[in-house]
Design an enzyme around this catalytic site. Structure first.
Site, PDB file in Angstrom:
ATOM      1  N   PHE A  37       0.928  -7.972  15.141  1.00  0.00           N
ATOM      2  CA  PHE A  37       0.081  -7.485  14.057  1.00  0.00           C
ATOM      3  C   PHE A  37      -0.799  -8.628  13.582  1.00  0.00           C
ATOM      4  O   PHE A  37      -0.357  -9.531  12.895  1.00  0.00           O
ATOM      5  CB  PHE A  37       0.990  -6.965  12.932  1.00  0.00           C
ATOM      6  CG  PHE A  37       0.295  -6.109  11.946  1.00  0.00           C
ATOM      7  CD1 PHE A  37      -0.064  -4.815  12.260  1.00  0.00           C
ATOM      8  CD2 PHE A  37       0.000  -6.591  10.691  1.00  0.00           C
ATOM      9  CE1 PHE A  37      -0.708  -4.017  11.338  1.00  0.00           C
ATOM     10  CE2 PHE A  37      -0.642  -5.805   9.769  1.00  0.00           C
ATOM     11  CZ  PHE A  37      -0.998  -4.515  10.091  1.00  0.00           C
ATOM     12  N   HIS A  38      -2.065  -8.604  13.975  1.00  0.00           N
ATOM     13  CA  HIS A  38      -2.991  -9.691  13.660  1.00  0.00           C
ATOM     14  C   HIS A  38      -4.212  -9.110  12.946  1.00  0.00           C
ATOM     15  O   HIS A  38      -4.169  -7.987  12.441  1.00  0.00           O
ATOM     16  CB  HIS A  38      -3.368 -10.469  14.928  1.00  0.00           C
ATOM     17  CG  HIS A  38      -3.921  -9.602  16.016  1.00  0.00           C
ATOM     18  ND1 HIS A  38      -5.250  -9.298  16.091  1.00  0.00           N
ATOM     19  CD2 HIS A  38      -3.313  -8.960  17.042  1.00  0.00           C
ATOM     20  CE1 HIS A  38      -5.452  -8.503  17.134  1.00  0.00           C
ATOM     21  NE2 HIS A  38      -4.293  -8.284  17.726  1.00  0.00           N
TER      22      HIS A  38
END
Length: 88
Positions: free
Chosen positions: A14-15
């Site tokens: 999750f970026h």
């Protein structure tokens, strides 16, 4: 209020890009949208808050949506996770 566990399936975790996609949906929604990871709950309208979840590939997050369009918002965000944020 709807709640559902979602799994980060994309290899990069999750970026910024996934956080931005979720924040866009949350900002456009009439509902309140939150994601939680390990006791940390974040408001999904804030990209920096979402990044603070530090969710890696395989992390299981709790998605909570409360409001008049909760089902549509829930379905849209769950779909992003299922599609791996269109990264793979």
């Amino acid at each position: 209020m709807l709640k559902k566990e979602v799994t980060v399936k994309n290899k990069q975790g999750f970026h910024l890009r996934p956080a931005t996609m979720i924040a866009k949906i949350a900002r456009d929604a009439a509902s309140s949208v939150y994601l939680s990871n390990g006791g940390i709950e974040t408001d999904c309208t804030d990209v920096l808050d979402l990044l603070s979840l530090e969710a890696h590939a395989g992390s299981v997050l709790l998605l909570s949506v409360d409001g008049e369009d909760e089902q549509v918002v829930m379905d849209s965000i769950v779909d992003l996770f299922e599609r791996r944020f269109d990264e793979e």
